[in-house]
Design an enzyme around this catalytic site. Structure first.
Site, PDB file in Angstrom:
ATOM      1  CB  SER A  65      -0.949   0.013   1.208  1.00 23.16           C
ATOM      2  OG  SER A  65      -0.228  -0.206   2.410  1.00 23.16           O
ATOM      3  CG  ASP A  73      -2.650   5.039   8.183  1.00 24.27           C
ATOM      4  OD1 ASP A  73      -1.454   4.785   8.427  1.00 24.27           O
ATOM      5  OD2 ASP A  73      -3.164   4.899   7.056  1.00 24.27           O
ATOM      6  CG  HIS A  80      -0.888   3.868   4.585  1.00 27.12           C
ATOM      7  ND1 HIS A  80      -1.448   3.086   5.568  1.00 27.12           N
ATOM      8  CD2 HIS A  80      -0.533   3.029   3.585  1.00 27.12           C
ATOM      9  CE1 HIS A  80      -1.433   1.816   5.191  1.00 27.12           C
ATOM     10  NE2 HIS A  80      -0.867   1.753   3.990  1.00 27.12           N
TER      11      HIS A  80
END
Length: 350
Positions: free
Chosen positions: A106, A326, A329
């Site tokens: 990702s 998160d 990311h």
């Protein structure tokens, strides 16, 4: 009018007063050593995320309600040089008729979306086509015959399900034919390796005919990367195909890593770590990647992004990811735009 604390104002003055650099000397230029500078020119961010249709919901931090926006206005200042300003029209012209492919997890998708947005800003007038098919996401620019693809493959080596369980074959790449037609390949592999508990996606390692229930993680990682490196050396022509490897992207889940309180995370961070150095430890995987690439017959170009991401504790979606916290990311617009800017600078040297 935006109100700033005395601490924030002093922080910005330090950044603005820093020499913004010149063309620099190529002999001393290091694109991956430097610091983040608050840019007062209005050139950053390089696109408006609210106008870009390619961003995953969890990465569009402004759309998700992130209240601060200062993190959008920092640019990376490498030691001894300036990055080339990303020019989407030039990028498409230079790569006319070429296939560009990102292969990885990702974080690779994070970079693919960033490049798509950088090009969308410059090329909205182009009749681009976006398709999603299985593990592939592809944008095609018919006017330039440029294809930019993301292929989800977090380990690069084979992961198979057998009667005994999920087996990670460290010395096997059976799907590499999907990569062979690309003119520019950008690989990455790391974050899936460090997933534990319910996120861990394998039960056994396999090397040759032998199965291993346990193996030192970095030993397994090195075997897999060596398999990838051998595939690149055996299946790509360095005069036709430019190969990059996206290095280790930092996470910011524990404040003690950068000299803050242990319970501190990326949540609520609004400023990078100032200066040229990260106070915490380096990732062991960094050296593994460098060792493997150094032994390649035709070494891949390393996008050595670790330091520049370690300094950006403020760049993650944090609570504005639409779900759980998160801190791995990156918001878009944001830090991955610099990865693509560096890659563009490296490609210009060809």
């Amino acid at each position: 009018m935006l109100k700033m604390s005395v601490r924030t104002l002093c922080f910005l003055l330090v950044y603005v007063s820093t020499l913004e650099g010149g063309d620099g000397d190529e002999k001393t230029c290091d694109l991956f050593k430097g610091k983040w500078i608050w840019d007062k020119s209005g050139a950053y961010p390089m696109y408006n995320a609210l106008e870009c249709p390619f961003i995953s919901p969890g990465l569009n931090c402004q759309k998700n309600g992130r209240p601060d926006n200062m993190y959008l206005n920092f640019r990376w200042q490498p030691h001894g040089c300036l990055l080339s300003r990303f020019d989407g029209d030039d990028f498409l012209r230079r790569n006319k008729g070429k296939k560009i492919m990102f292969v990885g997890d990702s974080l690779s998708y994070n970079q693919w979306q960033s490049l798509a947005c950088l090009l969308y800003r410059h090329g909205r007038r182009y009749n681009l086509r976006l398709t999603h098919q299985g593990a592939f996401s592809t944008i095609f620019y018919p006017e330039h015959e440029v294809t930019i693809t993301y292929l989800k493959n977090g380990f690069l080596v084979d992961l198979v399900t057998e009667e005994k369980g999920r087996v990670l074959r460290l010395d096997s790449i059976s799907r590499g034919r999907m990569w062979e037609d690309a003119d520019i390949l950008i690989f990455n592999s790391y974050h899936w390796w460090i997933h534990g508990g319910p996120l861990k996606s394998w039960d056994y390692y396999q090397v040759g005919e032998r199965l291993y229930r346990d193996m030192a993680l970095m030993d397994a990682y090195k075997i897999a990367l060596t398999t990838w490196a051998r595939w690149v050396d055996s299946n790509t022509n360095p005069t036709k195909t430019r190969v990059f490897f996206q290095g280790i992207s930092a996470v910011h889940y524990e404040g003690k890593d950068w000299g803050a309180a242990s319970l501190e995370t990326c949540d609520g961070q609004t400023e990078p770590i100032p200066g040229f150095n990260y106070p915490g430890k380096r990732y062991v995987a960094e050296q593994v990647v460098k060792d493997v690439i150094s032994k390649m017959k035709h070494p891949a170009n390393l996008l050595d992004i670790t330091l520049l991401t370690q300094l950006r504790k403020d760049g993650h979606p944090s609570r504005y990811a639409g779900g759980t916290l998160d801190c791995s990311h990156w918001c878009l617009a944001g830090v991955p735009d610099t990865w693509n800017q560096i890659m563009y600078t490296m490609l210009l040297k060809d």
